[in-house]
Design a protein around this motif. Sequence first.
Motif, PDB file in Angstrom:
ATOM      1  N   PRO A 290      15.413  53.065  74.524  1.00  0.00           N
ATOM      2  CA  PRO A 290      16.325  51.941  74.287  1.00  0.00           C
ATOM      3  C   PRO A 290      16.713  51.850  72.809  1.00  0.00           C
ATOM      4  N   LYS A 291      18.007  51.588  72.577  1.00  0.00           N
ATOM      5  CA  LYS A 291      18.482  51.440  71.209  1.00  0.00           C
ATOM      6  C   LYS A 291      18.085  50.074  70.659  1.00  0.00           C
ATOM      7  N   GLU A 292      17.946  50.033  69.323  1.00  0.00           N
ATOM      8  CA  GLU A 292      17.522  48.786  68.686  1.00  0.00           C
ATOM      9  C   GLU A 292      18.572  47.695  68.832  1.00  0.00           C
ATOM     10  N   SER A 293      19.830  48.110  68.932  1.00  0.00           N
ATOM     11  CA  SER A 293      20.901  47.121  69.067  1.00  0.00           C
ATOM     12  C   SER A 293      20.862  46.398  70.405  1.00  0.00           C
ATOM     13  N   LYS A 294      20.207  47.008  71.401  1.00  0.00           N
ATOM     14  CA  LYS A 294      20.150  46.402  72.725  1.00  0.00           C
ATOM     15  C   LYS A 294      18.913  45.517  72.912  1.00  0.00           C
ATOM     16  N   LEU A 295      18.032  45.449  71.922  1.00  0.00           N
ATOM     17  CA  LEU A 295      16.820  44.644  72.039  1.00  0.00           C
ATOM     18  C   LEU A 295      17.091  43.216  71.552  1.00  0.00           C
ATOM     19  N   ASP A 296      16.417  42.271  72.199  1.00  0.00           N
ATOM     20  CA  ASP A 296      16.539  40.888  71.720  1.00  0.00           C
ATOM     21  C   ASP A 296      15.552  40.663  70.570  1.00  0.00           C
ATOM     22  N   ARG A 410      14.769  74.090  52.261  1.00  0.00           N
ATOM     23  CA  ARG A 410      14.453  74.973  51.137  1.00  0.00           C
ATOM     24  C   ARG A 410      13.181  75.785  51.399  1.00  0.00           C
ATOM     25  N   LYS A 411      12.277  75.229  52.176  1.00  0.00           N
ATOM     26  CA  LYS A 411      10.992  75.881  52.428  1.00  0.00           C
ATOM     27  C   LYS A 411      11.054  76.858  53.593  1.00  0.00           C
ATOM     28  N   TYR A 412      11.813  76.512  54.666  1.00  0.00           N
ATOM     29  CA  TYR A 412      11.781  77.324  55.894  1.00  0.00           C
ATOM     30  C   TYR A 412      13.121  77.991  56.237  1.00  0.00           C
ATOM     31  N   GLY A 413      14.196  77.606  55.557  1.00  0.00           N
ATOM     32  CA  GLY A 413      15.472  78.252  55.860  1.00  0.00           C
ATOM     33  C   GLY A 413      16.604  77.248  55.844  1.00  0.00           C
ATOM     34  N   ALA A 414      17.786  77.718  55.447  1.00  0.00           N
ATOM     35  CA  ALA A 414      18.939  76.829  55.283  1.00  0.00           C
ATOM     36  C   ALA A 414      19.404  76.287  56.635  1.00  0.00           C
ATOM     37  N   ASN A 415      19.685  74.989  56.655  1.00  0.00           N
ATOM     38  CA  ASN A 415      20.290  74.289  57.812  1.00  0.00           C
ATOM     39  C   ASN A 415      19.422  74.348  59.069  1.00  0.00           C
ATOM     40  N   LYS A 416      18.128  74.562  58.897  1.00  0.00           N
ATOM     41  CA  LYS A 416      17.246  74.565  60.070  1.00  0.00           C
ATOM     42  C   LYS A 416      16.839  73.158  60.465  1.00  0.00           C
ATOM     43  N   PHE A 417      16.789  72.248  59.504  1.00  0.00           N
ATOM     44  CA  PHE A 417      16.333  70.896  59.779  1.00  0.00           C
ATOM     45  C   PHE A 417      17.405  69.846  59.485  1.00  0.00           C
ATOM     46  N   THR A 418      18.258  70.085  58.505  1.00  0.00           N
ATOM     47  CA  THR A 418      19.288  69.090  58.182  1.00  0.00           C
ATOM     48  C   THR A 418      20.334  68.952  59.271  1.00  0.00           C
ATOM     49  N   CYS A 419      20.378  69.920  60.217  1.00  0.00           N
ATOM     50  CA  CYS A 419      21.337  69.813  61.321  1.00  0.00           C
ATOM     51  C   CYS A 419      20.995  68.640  62.245  1.00  0.00           C
ATOM     52  N   TYR A 420      19.755  68.121  62.161  1.00  0.00           N
ATOM     53  CA  TYR A 420      19.355  66.995  63.005  1.00  0.00           C
ATOM     54  C   TYR A 420      19.415  65.654  62.251  1.00  0.00           C
ATOM     55  N   LEU A 421      19.966  65.669  61.029  1.00  0.00           N
ATOM     56  CA  LEU A 421      19.969  64.470  60.199  1.00  0.00           C
ATOM     57  C   LEU A 421      20.722  63.323  60.859  1.00  0.00           C
ATOM     58  N   GLN A 422      21.874  63.618  61.456  1.00  0.00           N
ATOM     59  CA  GLN A 422      22.683  62.552  62.053  1.00  0.00           C
ATOM     60  C   GLN A 422      21.933  61.843  63.175  1.00  0.00           C
ATOM     61  N   LYS A 423      21.220  62.613  63.994  1.00  0.00           N
ATOM     62  CA  LYS A 423      20.456  62.014  65.103  1.00  0.00           C
ATOM     63  C   LYS A 423      19.339  61.113  64.580  1.00  0.00           C
ATOM     64  N   PHE A 424      18.638  61.573  63.544  1.00  0.00           N
ATOM     65  CA  PHE A 424      17.567  60.759  62.976  1.00  0.00           C
ATOM     66  C   PHE A 424      18.112  59.444  62.410  1.00  0.00           C
ATOM     67  N   GLU A 425      19.263  59.530  61.767  1.00  0.00           N
ATOM     68  CA  GLU A 425      19.851  58.317  61.183  1.00  0.00           C
ATOM     69  C   GLU A 425      20.352  57.365  62.275  1.00  0.00           C
ATOM     70  N   GLU A 426      20.916  57.926  63.357  1.00  0.00           N
ATOM     71  CA  GLU A 426      21.386  57.068  64.455  1.00  0.00           C
ATOM     72  C   GLU A 426      20.229  56.315  65.104  1.00  0.00           C
ATOM     73  N   GLU A 427      19.102  56.969  65.252  1.00  0.00           N
ATOM     74  CA  GLU A 427      17.951  56.345  65.895  1.00  0.00           C
ATOM     75  C   GLU A 427      17.053  55.602  64.907  1.00  0.00           C
ATOM     76  N   GLU A 428      17.408  55.621  63.591  1.00  0.00           N
ATOM     77  CA  GLU A 428      16.671  54.899  62.563  1.00  0.00           C
ATOM     78  C   GLU A 428      15.198  55.307  62.510  1.00  0.00           C
ATOM     79  N   GLN A 433       7.125  58.318  60.799  1.00  0.00           N
ATOM     80  CA  GLN A 433       7.089  58.141  62.259  1.00  0.00           C
ATOM     81  C   GLN A 433       7.236  59.463  63.018  1.00  0.00           C
ATOM     82  N   LEU A 434       7.567  60.536  62.311  1.00  0.00           N
ATOM     83  CA  LEU A 434       7.864  61.800  62.989  1.00  0.00           C
ATOM     84  C   LEU A 434       6.672  62.365  63.742  1.00  0.00           C
ATOM     85  N   PHE A 435       5.474  62.232  63.177  1.00  0.00           N
ATOM     86  CA  PHE A 435       4.321  62.857  63.820  1.00  0.00           C
ATOM     87  C   PHE A 435       3.895  62.124  65.093  1.00  0.00           C
TER      88      PHE A 435
END
Length: 464
Positions: A290-296, A410-428, A433-435
Amino acid sequence: MSLNENEVFEVQIYTRKYQIGTCFTCQKCLYCGKDLSFVNCHCNKNEKPAKNNRTAKVRGYRGLCYDANNSQPFLKEFMNKSNLKFGYEVNLETSFYCSLCTACNSKISRENNKFEKEIKKEKNGTKSDIFSEESGTLIVVNPVTELQLRISIKNGKEVLPSILVNWSFDDIKYIDFSTKVEQLVSEHIGLTFNSEYFLAYKGNSEVGAGTLLDNEITFEEFLKDFQRYISNKKKVMIIVTMKDKKKNKKKREYKDDNLENTASEETEEEIPKPKSVKTKKKGSATNRIPKESKLDEKEKMIGEIMMQLKDKYVCNLHNHKHCFVKDGRHLFLSNVSFSMWAQDIFKNNTDFETPPNHAIFSMLHSVKPTSCNSSNLNSNENSSLPILNIIQNYISEAPSINEFLEELDRKYGANKFTCYLQKFEEEEIRVNQLFRLSDAEYNFIGISKIGIRQTLRDESKKFV
């Protein structure tokens, strides 16, 4: 001296009165086993044979109460021949008791069984035109024009009482039979079509689901089996099993719900819609977060309290699981435990230091670690700050999600992790909290590779 096959020799058999200790039809002694047609023995043959007075050569015998009025023709003829052969001079018109050896008794039983089978064949006859492929002959019999059946209707878990029917046909066909069954089912459970149930048949005394009856070929086999059942004086049962409509209905509802969800998500930002009041069915679960916007407001507050409790009670001794520590003993905390604790805190029934008064928080379920670090044991005693202050401390200590992902690139390879940045930001989602994210939550974000997930978990533990 050689014997000629054409020569006939006469053998004299001694006549005598019948004695109960001998076989009436072969004159065998039922005590010592000797054939008394030509020799004699010293046994007391006037005494009735029993287990105690027989030798091992005579394993058994049978007592026969002969009655000419109730005997088969073979037995009458066999008894008359034996009476004349051995000269018993017994009046066979009256009933009397005699003894038989096992061999003679078996012979009489076999002949009686043959006679009974022949009588049964004559009574039963045949009732249909059947061509025998083995003999190549055509047996002319009468076709089936009347069906006497027991019909059982099974509608889900409900089984109706059997219905006795007697149907007559001029020229019986499958379509006429199917129409009769359809009318009968409609009379008892409402309007029903033949596509809404299965038909099967079996003998009334047989077990199992029966034989499927769904086309012309199986109907012809049914008529042959029906004749066989009737000839053996057995009753035939037709089983009507209604198809399950709930499964198809659930599939349609599931598809409709998915269509509604996708349509509502597309138009959610453009056209605001009022909250729909729908009661969820039991057992229906969604894999969506559930998205945070849908919670009371209440749900948001309880969620924040749960996050604070999880951050507070992380146990370094048990691979970063969650434990409540008291007197050196560790009580494992699950998501259900955190949910109950957060709700009690929201209702002001308890605080962050005292678990709720519930069975799952009993220290009887706790364990005592073998090796314990004093700093880890007291880790849950050093935090009594308000929720907002602790959240700010976490934010200041941990890097932003953008910085964290760029460092991993920078540690494991270009664009391997930053490609998921938008999803992380959308879900806040924050770094600390990642682990704790489950595999289902990572799949929802779009991270399906196991190596990427494990790297995110391992690297984020450094900031917890």
